[in-house]
Design a protein around this motif. Structure first.
Motif, short mmCIF file in Angstrom:
data_model
loop_
_atom_site.label_atom_id
_atom_site.label_comp_id
_atom_site.label_asym_id
_atom_site.label_seq_id
_atom_site.Cartn_x
_atom_site.Cartn_y
_atom_site.Cartn_z
N UNK A 214 -26.37 27.35 60.09
CA UNK A 214 -26.96 26.79 61.31
C UNK A 214 -28.48 26.63 61.23
N UNK A 215 -29.19 27.69 60.80
CA UNK A 215 -30.66 27.62 60.81
C UNK A 215 -31.20 26.49 59.94
N UNK A 216 -30.50 26.21 58.84
CA UNK A 216 -30.94 25.11 57.99
C UNK A 216 -30.54 23.75 58.59
N UNK A 217 -29.26 23.56 58.81
CA UNK A 217 -28.78 22.21 59.16
C UNK A 217 -29.16 21.79 60.57
N UNK A 218 -29.42 22.75 61.43
CA UNK A 218 -29.87 22.38 62.78
C UNK A 218 -31.39 22.23 62.87
N UNK A 219 -32.08 22.47 61.77
CA UNK A 219 -33.52 22.18 61.74
C UNK A 219 -34.42 23.33 62.14
N UNK A 220 -33.84 24.50 62.48
CA UNK A 220 -34.67 25.62 62.96
C UNK A 220 -35.62 26.14 61.88
N UNK A 221 -35.10 26.25 60.66
CA UNK A 221 -35.93 26.74 59.56
C UNK A 221 -37.13 25.82 59.35
N UNK A 222 -36.89 24.52 59.30
CA UNK A 222 -38.00 23.56 59.13
C UNK A 222 -38.95 23.64 60.32
N UNK A 223 -38.40 23.87 61.51
CA UNK A 223 -39.25 23.95 62.71
C UNK A 223 -40.20 25.15 62.64
N UNK A 224 -39.70 26.29 62.15
CA UNK A 224 -40.57 27.47 61.97
C UNK A 224 -41.73 27.12 61.05
N UNK A 225 -41.43 26.43 59.96
CA UNK A 225 -42.47 26.09 58.99
C UNK A 225 -43.45 25.08 59.59
N UNK A 226 -42.93 24.14 60.39
CA UNK A 226 -43.81 23.17 61.04
C UNK A 226 -44.81 23.88 61.95
N UNK A 227 -44.34 24.90 62.66
CA UNK A 227 -45.23 25.67 63.55
C UNK A 227 -46.33 26.36 62.73
#
Lengths: 340, 340
Positions: A214-227
């Motif tokens: 979930x964290x990868x495919x739903x974009x959460x991991x990338x969102x953390x890095x974007x922050x």
């Protein structure tokens, strides 16, 4: 000169840091005069410490069989936070798992270390994505450094590139592929004509995607890095709540084919500027720096003078991620050696 | 703090440096406390100097019409080398044309400045490709810095990335696309199905290739850059004579089509390691970081810990190339400000 390290977290990255320190011990000593000594190490089973320095090879050997808590000289059940009170150290190397709900246990470890005036190098992103400003304020207050190149894109040196290598330029935005798992899935859908489900299954079989992806495919991991990039590179205070996120679960084979016919690829892209903070599927042109495939990560810095400068690297990997932490440790030491 | 610049060479890059200094003057002063003053400027027509600092806007305006030698306060026919004896300065910014036969006039300018203990920032590659070791020895002897990020790949920060951003890693090899003109020609042959001759003509019409394109298409320009990277990043003493060079003039449309059918592109690649120093056409995989098109430059560093790290950027452009020189100037100043 000796730098005493306390390492908390002995998963792939923590073990990678021990191996990297082992492999490069002579190099760092000869080239920079830096000698790393591990005075404390903790994992989820407990901790072990020795003011004279622990034997890295011995810790790694023991870790392969059981946790450090069960080591003859270890203390079963001692937490990383408790260890910080027991051990003399100059720099906390923190590699505990990412939590996006409360940033723990990393957050408490950083507050304790920074509060005590100890430098911190971390590969974790939960605490930074939730509490960047608070943690940086504490670092400023006590003069202890907080470095986190490894938290975004593993071995891809995006933060240090922006802050140390393009010093004459102002950076206007950052656009990148910050998650290797989704890049792998989309790449396989493109090159093999797989469905999303097939490509995800393949990624799971290869150990690239987790059982719960979930964290990868739903974009959460990338969102953390974007922050983290928004705060660190653009100086834009924000947290995970501020990101507009869309994952790749809705991408169909048909959409990918349609894009390919026009010379485009679909990638999960993070866009960060003064007025944008988004993660979502985007079209990128084949032949552009965004068109890297497999598990690679990339990020493009849009600058005022130099145009677009892109860096590409391995977004994961034990030794690769650890190399970014080792560079951060070296940087802190070089900055502070004259003032000690 | 004031840094006095003597700028020799007022072509696209030299003028770009003046514009960059103008655009970023306030930024550099506010952010780093650095104030750039131009005490001397020379072009092929003559020179102009003023110990109190020249008016950048005035020089640029005059240059658009005629050379600085004909400026009311200028000295017609005064060479850059003569200027260095007339003017008080801290750093020579050298942007004269590249000569691959004797490295002049850049070589004499660098010998004079470094010999006098003055720092040097250059965008030129002829003198470095022919006399790297001699020039670096002189720099070591007098303690004057010699920096040259702009000489390889314009705004692509490959040298500083390798030397300052990946400090914990050993770099084993460098592989890259170091010439934008040939990358453009090969990209057009791929995307448009053009012949080599058609693509070259298009590049000439767009001002991307020169009327005499020999140095680009025969690989000499990329070979000069390969020599600089071999010396600067791998510490391998070599000169232009040591490079095995093959250009792109023999690449046919048929070869490009054949490669494309198998998922490959043909690129002019420089390969630099302890036992390789080559420039020639190579197959690269679509989707890899080597597959960037247009006039982009790229270079991949193979490292022991971080795997492959790639940087992509604009290999040419007046302001872009000047930005690398401005960063080098800032770096020199930051290194030396405490010892002045």
């Amino acid at each position: 000169m000796r730098v005493r390290i306390c390492l908390v977290g002995l998963g792939a990255v923590g073990q990678g840091f021990l191996r990297a320190a082992q492999l490069k011990g002579e190099y760092l000593k000869k080239r920079y005069g830096l000698e790393l000594t591990f005075t404390g190490v903790a994992d989820s089973s407990g901790a072990i410490h020795d003011g004279n320095g622990l034997d890295i090879a011995e810790i790694l050997r023991h870790k392969r069989e059981e946790g450090v808590g069960s080591h003859p000289s270890g203390v079963e059940g001692m937490s990383g936070l408790e260890l910080l009170d027991e051990v003399e150290y100059d720099c906390l190397v923190e590699a505990t798992p990412t939590s996006i709900t409360d940033g723990e246990p990393g957050r408490s470890l950083l507050i304790k270390a920074l509060g005590d005036g100890k430098h911190v190098v971390t590969s974790n992103k939960g605490h930074l994505a939730l509490f960047y400003s608070e943690l940086m304020e504490l670092s400023s207050e006590t003069g202890a450094e907080l470095m986190f190149e490894a938290s975004v894109g593993g071995a891809m040196p995006i933060i240090n590139l922006a802050r140390e290598t393009l010093t004459s330029c102002s950076i206007e935005s950052v656009i990148g592929i910050l998650n290797g798992t989704t890049n792998f899935i989309l790449s396989r859908m493109t090159s093999e004509g797989s469905s999303y489900e097939q490509a995800l299954l393949e990624a799971q079989e290869l150990g690239i995607a987790e059982t719960n992806p979930a964290q990868d495919v739903e974009g959460t991991d990338a969102a953390c890095k974007a922050v983290i990039l928004a705060n660190a590179i653009l100086g834009r205070p924000c947290t995970l709540r501020d990101v507009s996120v869309e994952g790749i679960t809705g991408i169909t084979q048909g959409a990918i084919e349609l894009a390919a016919q026009e010379g485009y690829l679909i990638k999960l892209i993070a866009e960060i500027s003064d007025d944008t903070l988004e993660v979502g599927p985007r079209l990128v042109r084949m032949g552009s720096p965004y068109a890297v495939d497999g598990t690679l990560n990339m990020a493009t810095l849009r600058t005022d003078l130099a145009g677009e400068v892109t860096v590409v690297g391995r977004g994961a990997g034990s030794l690769e991620t650890a190399s970014a932490m080792l560079t951060d440790t070296l940087t802190i030491w070089r900055r502070h050696r004259d003032s000690r």
